[in-house]
Design an enzyme around this catalytic site. Structure first.
Site, PDB file in Angstrom:
ATOM      1  N   SER A 103       0.819  -1.209   0.000  1.00 18.57           N
ATOM      2  CA  SER A 103       0.000   0.000   0.000  1.00 18.57           C
ATOM      3  C   SER A 103       0.859   1.269   0.000  1.00 18.57           C
ATOM      4  O   SER A 103       1.739   1.427  -0.841  1.00 18.57           O
ATOM      5  CB  SER A 103      -0.958  -0.036   1.200  1.00 18.57           C
ATOM      6  OG  SER A 103      -1.949   0.948   1.090  1.00 18.57           O
ATOM      7  N   HIS A 108      21.599  -3.452 -27.606  1.00 21.47           N
ATOM      8  CA  HIS A 108      21.545  -1.992 -27.459  1.00 21.47           C
ATOM      9  C   HIS A 108      21.666  -1.521 -26.014  1.00 21.47           C
ATOM     10  O   HIS A 108      21.528  -0.325 -25.750  1.00 21.47           O
ATOM     11  CB  HIS A 108      20.234  -1.457 -28.043  1.00 21.47           C
ATOM     12  CG  HIS A 108      20.081  -1.701 -29.503  1.00 21.47           C
ATOM     13  ND1 HIS A 108      19.569  -2.885 -30.019  1.00 21.47           N
ATOM     14  CD2 HIS A 108      20.368  -0.927 -30.577  1.00 21.47           C
ATOM     15  CE1 HIS A 108      19.533  -2.820 -31.327  1.00 21.47           C
ATOM     16  NE2 HIS A 108      20.010  -1.643 -31.702  1.00 21.47           N
ATOM     17  N   ASP A 156      -9.767  -4.710  -4.443  1.00 19.71           N
ATOM     18  CA  ASP A 156      -9.219  -3.657  -3.578  1.00 19.71           C
ATOM     19  C   ASP A 156     -10.248  -2.549  -3.381  1.00 19.71           C
ATOM     20  O   ASP A 156     -10.795  -2.002  -4.339  1.00 19.71           O
ATOM     21  CB  ASP A 156      -7.947  -3.084  -4.207  1.00 19.71           C
ATOM     22  CG  ASP A 156      -7.071  -2.376  -3.187  1.00 19.71           C
ATOM     23  OD1 ASP A 156      -7.603  -1.532  -2.434  1.00 19.71           O
ATOM     24  OD2 ASP A 156      -5.875  -2.673  -3.130  1.00 19.71           O
TER      25      ASP A 156
END
Length: 529
Positions: free
Chosen positions: A324, A475, A399
Site C-alpha cells: 500500500s 543496445h 481492492d
C-alpha cells in the site's frame, strides 16, 4: 530515593522475553501500578480523542461562551485539575513499580546499559534484549550520522521540489489554511497508524506479536537515529546462515498507512525463508516524528544504511517489498539506491492526489489538491520512473482502498495507472496512445477476460521474451528502451500485453488480506540480473 526516582521516571515494562532459563511472560503489574495506569491511560485517550475532534469541540466551546475571559479561566481550572490528577497518578505508578522485583531488576539493567564503562554497557545491552519496554528509553543502536560524515546528496523528483515552492506573499493565507488542514485532519486520515489513539488500541497486539517474533523467530529489535533526529523502530530476522538460499537475501518491508512491522507484511517473506527487516514509519509504534515525506525519506534512508553498514547486506542483495502506502518510501529508496536487487509493490497506487480527492467532499477539491501537493506529495509514478531495475506490481482484484470508484470497479484501481506509467516510460514505442486502450481493457477485465485477450491476439510469450532480450543485449538495457519502433500495430499490441503480464500479477483479494508466498518471486527483467 534514587531508585524510587528512576521508577517514577522510567519506561513502562511490557514483557520479559523467553530465555534458556525462563519462559516468556508479560510483566505482571501490581494493583498500585494497574490503578495508576488506568488513570493515566484514560487521560491520554481523552486527549487523543479531543485532538481528532478539536474542530467540533472548538465550535461547542465557542457556543457555550468559553472563549471569553471568564470561560478561559474556567477552562484553565479544569486543565490544572487534570494536570494534578495526572501528576499524582504518575507518582503513584512509580511507587507501585518500586515494590516490583522484576521492575527493579530491569531498571538497573537499563541504567547500566548507559554506563560510561564500555564493557559494562555492552554486557548490559545484551541483558536488555530480554525486556520489552517503552521504546523512548531504548538505547540507540545505529546512527545515520556515524556512516555519513557529510550531508548526503539525495535524488529528488520535480514534483517534490514544486510542492515546496509556494512562497509568494499572496499565497500566505492559502498556505496557512493548507498547513492547518494537513496538520489537524489530513495527516491523521492519511496515516492513522501515527495517531496515539490507534497506537493505544493496538498496543497489546503489537507487544504480543513482537514477543512472538523475538522468541520464536529470533528477531532483533533496534533503534535507528535518522539524519533529522527521529528514532526508527525496527525488527530484523536473520536467515543468512540457514540452508535456505533465500536467507542470504534481505527483504526490507515497508508497511501501509495503518500497518506496523509487528503485524504487517513481514509475514510473507518470513514464510518464504528470507532474511527480513521491518520498520515503523515515523509516529508508528516506537518510531518518533510525524509521517510527512521528508521524515519518511530520512527514515527509509537510515534503514537502508543500517542494512548495509551494520547488518552486512550489499544493495544488490536487498529486495524492497512494500504494501500500500509503503510503496512511497521503498520507491524513494529504489531511486536513491538503484543497485538493489528488485522492487515488489503490493496494492500500491501511482499518486495520492486522485485518491485523496475521491474520498473527500467535492466542494473541497481545490483545497485538498493544494494541500496534498504542498505537504503530502506521494507521487509514486514519478519515483518508479527513476528506478532502472526489476519491478513487480501486485494488484488486488477487489481492492477497496486504492480505487476511486469502489472495489467493484477494477478499472479505477490506481495500481493500473502505476503500471501504465512504468511501461510507457520504459517502453515508449510499445506502450503509448495506440496500445494503452487495449491495456486499459485488459486491466478492467477479470481473469477470464484477460485470458481471452491474450489468446485472441495470439501472444507468443517465448518469442516476445527472446526478441526483447536480444534487443537489450545488443543496445543495452537502459530505459527508456526504443524497442518496437519497426513493428506493426498488431505486433505492438502483443508486446504490450506481454509486458503488462510480466510486470503485474493479480491477487483475488481485498486490500488487507495477507499476501500468499507464491507472489513473492523475482520480477521479470529483459536481462537476467
Amino acid at each position: 530515593m534514587a531508585t524510587l526516582y528512576r521508577c517514577i521516571t522510567g519506561p513502562k515494562l511490557f514483557r520479559i522475553h523467553k530465555t534458556e532459563n525462563r519462559q516468556g511472560r508479560l510483566h505482571q503489574n501490581n494493583i498500585v501500578e494497574v490503578g495508576a495506569d488506568k488513570v493515566l491511560n484514560t487521560i491520554k485517550f481523552c486527549f487523543s480523542l479531543s485532538t481528532w475532534l478539536s474542530p467540533i469541540l472548538a465550535g461547542i466551546l465557542y457556543k457555550r461562551g468559553y472563549f471569553c475571559h471568564e470561560g478561559l479561566i474556567t477552562l484553565s481550572k479544569y486543565a490544572i485539575s487534570v494536570g494534578v490528577v495526572y501528576s499524582l497518578a504518575y507518582i503513584t505508578r512509580g511507587v507501585g513499580r518500586w515494590y516490583s522485583p522484576d521492575y527493579i531488576t530491569f531498571i538497573n539493567v537499563l541504567l547500566a546499559s548507559n554506563s560510561a564503562q564500555k564493557t559494562v554497557a555492552e554486557q548490559s545491552r545484551k541483558l536488555l534484549k530480554a525486556y520489552d519496554f517503552e521504546f523512548w528509553a531504548w538505547p540507540v543502536d545505529f546512527r545515520w550520522a556515524d556512516v555519513n560524515s557529510g550531508a548526503k546528496e539525495k535524488k529528488m523528483v520535480e514534483g517534490a521540489r514544486a510542492s515546496r515552492a509556494r512562497n509568494l506573499p499572496f499565497s500566505i493565507p492559502c498556505n496557512i489554511i493548507n498547513y492547518l488542514l494537513v496538520h489537524t485532519v489530513g495527516r491523521r486520515m492519511l496515516y492513522p497508524g501515527s495517531t496515539s489513539l490507534l497506537n493505544y488500541l493496538l498496543e497489546a497486539t503489537l507487544i504480543q506479536n513482537r514477543g512472538k517474533l523475538i522468541e520464536e523467530k529470533s528477531a532483533v529489535r533496534a533503534k535507528l537515529r535518522t539524519e533529522d533526529g527521529n528514532d526508527i523502530d525496527t525488527l530484523f530476522v536473520d536467515r543468512s546462515k540457514s540452508s535456505n538460499q533465500n536467507g542470504r537475501t534481505l527483504v526490507l518491508c515497508s508497511e501501509g498507512n495503518a500497518g506496523f512491522c509487528e503485524i504487517g507484511c513481514m509475514v510473507t517473506p518470513l514464510e518464504a525463508g528470507y532474511s527480513v527487516l521491518g520498520w515503523n514509519h515515523p509516529g508508528f509504534g516506537g518510531s518518533t516524528g510525524v509521517p510527512f515525506p521528508p521524515s519518511i525519506q530520512c527514515g527509509i534512508d537510515t534503514v537502508m544504511q543500517y542494512a548495509i553498514h551494520q547488518l552486512g547486506f550489499t544493495p544488490d542483495n536487498i529486495i524492497l517489498f512494500a504494501w500500500s502506502i509503503g510503496g512511497y518510501p521503498n520507491l524513494w529508496a529504489a531511486m536513491n539506491y538503484p543497485e538493489i536487487k528488485s522492487v515488489i509493490l503490493d496494492a500500491t497506487f501511482d499518486d495520492i492526489m486522485p485518491l485523496a480527492v475521491s474520498k473527500m467532499p467535492e466542494f473541497l477539491n481545490g483545497r485538498i489538491q493544494s494541500s496534498v501537493k504542498q505537504y503530502l506529495n506521494l507521487n509514486n509514478a514519478e519515483l518508479i520512473c527513476r528506478y532502472p531495475g526489476p519491478v513487480l506490481l501486485i494488484r488486488r482484484a477487489r481492492d477497496e482502498i486504492i480505487t476511486t470508484m469502489g472495489p467493484m470497479e477494477p478499472h479505477s484501481n490506481r495500481g493500473n495507472n502505476l503500471l501504465l506509467t512504468l511501461l510507457n516510460y520504459r517502453y515508449p514505442r510499445i506502450v503509448n496512445t495506440s496500445t494503452i486502450p487495449l491495456l486499459e481493457h485488459w486491466l478492467a477485465a477479470d481473469q477470464t477476460g484477460r485470458e481471452v485477450l491474450w489468446s485472441s491476439h495470439e501472444v507468443d510469450a517465448d518469442l516476445c521474451q527472446d526478441l526483447i532480450q536480444m534487443y537489450a543485449e545488443e543496445h543495452s538495457c537502459q530505459f527508456p528502451m526504443q524497442f518496437g519502433e519497426d513493428y506493426s500495430s498488431e505486433e505492438l499490441k502483443k508486446f504490450a500485453l506481454f509486458l503488462a503480464y510480466r510486470h503485474m500479477e493479480h491477487f483475488d483479494s481485498t486490500h488487507c488480506n495477507p499476501l500468499p508466498v507464491s507472489f513473492l518471486h523475482p520480477p521479470w527483467f529483459p536481462i537476467k540480473k
